[in-house]
Design a protein around this motif. Structure first.
Motif, PDB file in Angstrom:
ATOM      1  N   UNK A   1     -25.545  11.407  27.123  1.00  0.00           N
ATOM      2  CA  UNK A   1     -26.367  12.229  26.233  1.00  0.00           C
ATOM      3  C   UNK A   1     -25.539  13.435  25.826  1.00  0.00           C
ATOM      4  N   UNK A   2     -25.090  13.472  24.584  1.00  0.00           N
ATOM      5  CA  UNK A   2     -24.276  14.619  24.173  1.00  0.00           C
ATOM      6  C   UNK A   2     -25.080  15.907  24.209  1.00  0.00           C
ATOM      7  N   UNK A   3     -24.416  17.032  24.396  1.00  0.00           N
ATOM      8  CA  UNK A   3     -25.131  18.311  24.361  1.00  0.00           C
ATOM      9  C   UNK A   3     -25.648  18.572  22.944  1.00  0.00           C
TER      10      UNK A   3
ATOM     11  N   UNK B   1     -26.058  19.868  19.230  1.00  0.00           N
ATOM     12  CA  UNK B   1     -25.004  20.096  18.229  1.00  0.00           C
ATOM     13  C   UNK B   1     -24.631  21.575  18.179  1.00  0.00           C
ATOM     14  N   UNK B   2     -23.355  21.898  18.360  1.00  0.00           N
ATOM     15  CA  UNK B   2     -22.929  23.313  18.322  1.00  0.00           C
ATOM     16  C   UNK B   2     -22.765  23.793  16.878  1.00  0.00           C
ATOM     17  N   UNK B   3     -23.870  23.808  16.154  1.00  0.00           N
ATOM     18  CA  UNK B   3     -23.804  24.079  14.717  1.00  0.00           C
ATOM     19  C   UNK B   3     -23.161  25.440  14.439  1.00  0.00           C
TER      20      UNK B   3
ATOM     21  N   UNK C   1     -21.158  27.236  16.269  1.00  0.00           N
ATOM     22  CA  UNK C   1     -19.728  27.291  16.609  1.00  0.00           C
ATOM     23  C   UNK C   1     -18.887  26.579  15.544  1.00  0.00           C
ATOM     24  N   UNK C   2     -19.383  25.424  15.106  1.00  0.00           N
ATOM     25  CA  UNK C   2     -18.651  24.674  14.078  1.00  0.00           C
ATOM     26  C   UNK C   2     -18.595  25.466  12.780  1.00  0.00           C
ATOM     27  N   UNK C   3     -19.728  26.075  12.426  1.00  0.00           N
ATOM     28  CA  UNK C   3     -19.756  26.856  11.180  1.00  0.00           C
ATOM     29  C   UNK C   3     -18.800  28.045  11.254  1.00  0.00           C
TER      30      UNK C   3
ATOM     31  N   UNK D   1     -16.112  28.431  13.116  1.00  0.00           N
ATOM     32  CA  UNK D   1     -14.714  27.976  13.063  1.00  0.00           C
ATOM     33  C   UNK D   1     -14.371  27.455  11.672  1.00  0.00           C
ATOM     34  N   UNK D   2     -15.329  26.772  11.046  1.00  0.00           N
ATOM     35  CA  UNK D   2     -15.100  26.255   9.700  1.00  0.00           C
ATOM     36  C   UNK D   2     -14.908  27.376   8.696  1.00  0.00           C
ATOM     37  N   UNK D   3     -15.726  28.422   8.830  1.00  0.00           N
ATOM     38  CA  UNK D   3     -15.582  29.571   7.912  1.00  0.00           C
ATOM     39  C   UNK D   3     -14.223  30.240   8.108  1.00  0.00           C
TER      40      UNK D   3
ATOM     41  N   UNK E   1     -11.510  28.854   9.156  1.00  0.00           N
ATOM     42  CA  UNK E   1     -10.479  27.973   8.580  1.00  0.00           C
ATOM     43  C   UNK E   1     -10.458  28.092   7.061  1.00  0.00           C
ATOM     44  N   UNK E   2     -11.646  28.142   6.485  1.00  0.00           N
ATOM     45  CA  UNK E   2     -11.743  28.259   5.033  1.00  0.00           C
ATOM     46  C   UNK E   2     -11.129  29.577   4.555  1.00  0.00           C
TER      47      UNK E   2
ATOM     48  N   UNK F   1     -24.580  18.454  10.229  1.00  0.00           N
ATOM     49  CA  UNK F   1     -24.065  18.485  11.613  1.00  0.00           C
ATOM     50  C   UNK F   1     -25.196  18.223  12.601  1.00  0.00           C
TER      51      UNK F   1
ATOM     52  N   UNK G   1     -24.702  14.783  14.580  1.00  0.00           N
ATOM     53  CA  UNK G   1     -23.896  15.125  15.755  1.00  0.00           C
ATOM     54  C   UNK G   1     -23.946  14.028  16.813  1.00  0.00           C
TER      55      UNK G   1
ATOM     56  N   UNK H   1     -16.469  15.161  22.343  1.00  0.00           N
ATOM     57  CA  UNK H   1     -17.107  16.345  21.762  1.00  0.00           C
ATOM     58  C   UNK H   1     -16.073  17.238  21.073  1.00  0.00           C
TER      59      UNK H   1
ATOM     60  N   UNK I   1     -14.890  20.936  11.787  1.00  0.00           N
ATOM     61  CA  UNK I   1     -14.249  22.183  11.340  1.00  0.00           C
ATOM     62  C   UNK I   1     -13.258  21.900  10.213  1.00  0.00           C
TER      63      UNK I   1
ATOM     64  N   UNK J   1     -15.275  21.104   6.949  1.00  0.00           N
ATOM     65  CA  UNK J   1     -16.096  22.175   6.365  1.00  0.00           C
ATOM     66  C   UNK J   1     -15.504  22.792   5.091  1.00  0.00           C
ATOM     67  N   UNK J   2     -14.216  23.156   5.055  1.00  0.00           N
ATOM     68  CA  UNK J   2     -13.694  23.767   3.830  1.00  0.00           C
ATOM     69  C   UNK J   2     -13.765  22.841   2.611  1.00  0.00           C
TER      70      UNK J   2
END
Lengths: 261, 189
Positions: free
Chosen positions: A25-27, A29-31, A33-35, A37-39, A41-42, B29, B33, B51, B59, B62-63
């Motif tokens: 059972x995955x934890x 969604x780390x929405x 955290x992903x956002x 890191x994505x921002x 990166x962008x 996501x 997920x 994970x 990540x 996303x861009x």
């Protein structure tokens, strides 16, 4: 167990795969955290694009000024003949790789070499191997460590872009800290092998000590204009590794690994 | 926001567009997920790596989200997942070969070790990276051969031949011989 290829195989395999993930059972969604890191990166990509555009403007300005300075009353001089275009001339600057030799030599009666190539933009022919073509337009970069033993590129079976990793611009902090043993046989466990490290900042050299006491040292090189580093040594056939040590510029020991063979 | 609107938007920062994009991406996501992590788990054989793999893939994606059409978003992300895993696989394979003590199989939070599920994961781990991807996409994600080919960037014929070879290897794998699967691939006929 002896299974024949038959139509029952597929549902049986599907059932087996379902059982394999059953209980995992995955934890959640780390929405966030992903956002985040994505921002980040962008934002890095946007900064890199602005810098690249500024560099182009400066380059154009640098060409324009000397041309403007040619004006005057003197006789017109003939324009130089256009150079015969070659693929490198035709390619836009951002698609040309920045290269640096990490090491080369001869061992076990054959030659070896490792070259670091940095592509500021993902070459179109590499796009299919990485993200979809959309990313090529967006300027994804590529870092490659081209390894040859006896003029044969290691992992050439995996295609032209084997040994390459997608990175985010010239200073992606995720690249670095990896090491690997590479060879033409048995996935780098026998024959002449190359120990290739892409160390993090602060590593000036690496020394591989072999089972016969030989110490091989590689100096860290950095691809110009980037933070992508590499040091390499060649391991002779039949020798195994006792330790891998990395040093800073003052030759202070930074790390020691003894699990390599 | 419709895809054409997203593509028409300027490349520069636009707070409204960015907010819409973030909201749309967040929904994706949250909704995908679990499925993506399960796919990654079968690709990597380790839930920690699964994970990490899904996070780093998202990540990376996303861009580019502005350019991704809603109807192809799933395929786009899955392709990025497979490619990111390919890079990871290439970089680590020698380390795994030389360090057999590293856990290549799931630890305690995943399915219990030592059972038939673990056996299938070990058998999958021994497949070449592309064959494993074909098996997972074709038989776990239930994609058509054409969709698998589009995801992996190869021909349908390659998908079929890789699937056939993968099945043959799974059948012959000793881990599955030791752990017959009552309702799975190792089931004696």
């Amino acid at each position: 167990m002896n299974l024949d290829l038959d139509p029952d195989d597929e549902p049986r395999l599907r059932a087996a795969l379902a059982r394999a993930v059953d209980g995992y059972v995955p934890p959640p969604a780390p929405v966030d955290r992903v956002l985040a890191a994505g921002r980040a990166r962008k934002a890095r990509r946007r900064r890199a694009a602005v810098l690249a555009a500024a560099a182009c403007v400066l380059a154009v300005a640098g060409l324009t000024v000397p041309l403007a300075g040619r004006g005057g009353d003197g006789p017109a001089r003939p324009l130089p003949s256009p150079a015969v275009p070659t693929p490198e001339h035709v390619r836009p600057p951002a698609e040309r790789p920045v290269t640096v030799s990490a090491g080369h030599g001869a061992l076990d009666g054959t030659t070896w070499s490792v070259t670091v190539e940095y592509y500021p933009q993902l070459p179109p022919s590499a796009a299919a191997d990485f993200l979809s073509g959309a990313s090529a337009a967006a300027g994804t970069s590529l870092i490659c460590r081209r390894m040859f033993i006896g003029h044969v590129q290691i992992d050439h079976q995996a295609g032209l872009w084997a040994g390459c990793t997608e990175v985010d611009g010239a200073r992606d902090p995720r690249d670095g800290g990896d090491e690997g043993l590479w060879g033409l046989h048995d996935k780098g466990t026998s024959g002449t092998r190359l120990f290739v490290a892409d160390p993090g900042p602060g590593i000036a050299s690496g020394t591989v000590t072999l089972d016969d006491g030989t110490a091989l040292t590689g100096q860290t090189v950095t691809a110009p204009g980037t933070t992508y580093r590499c040091w390499v040594v060649a391991i002779p056939d039949g020798r195994t590794i006792v330790s891998v040590d990395q040093y800073d510029a003052r030759h202070h020991l930074v790390s020691r690994e003894t699990e390599w063979r | 926001m419709h895809s054409s609107d997203r593509r028409a938007a300027a490349d520069g920062p636009d707070p409204d567009t960015d907010a819409d994009q973030d909201a749309e991406f967040s929904l994706f996501v949250a909704a995908r997920w679990r499925a993506l992590t399960h796919t990654a788990y079968l690709l990597t054989g380790d839930f920690h790596e699964a994970e990490d793999l899904v996070q780093s893939t998202l990540v990376k994606v996303f861009p580019h989200w502005r350019r991704v059409r809603p109807e192809t978003a799933e395929q786009y992300v899955r392709r990025a997942l497979v490619n990111t895993n390919r890079s990871r696989y290439r970089r680590r394979r020698v380390v795994h070969l030389l360090l057999p003590s590293l856990p290549d199989t799931p630890a305690t939070r995943g399915p219990a070790a030592g059972d038939d599920r673990d056996a299938l994961l070990r058998a999958l781990a021994d497949l070449p990276e592309r064959q494993r991807a074909v098996v997972v996409l074709r038989y776990w994600d239930d994609l058509a051969a054409e969709e698998v080919a589009a995801t992996l960037g190869c021909s349908v014929g390659t998908v079929k031949s890789q699937a056939s070879r993968a099945l043959a290897k799974l059948r012959a794998h000793p881990a599955l011989a030791d752990h017959p699967l009552p309702s799975g691939l190792g089931d004696p006929r």
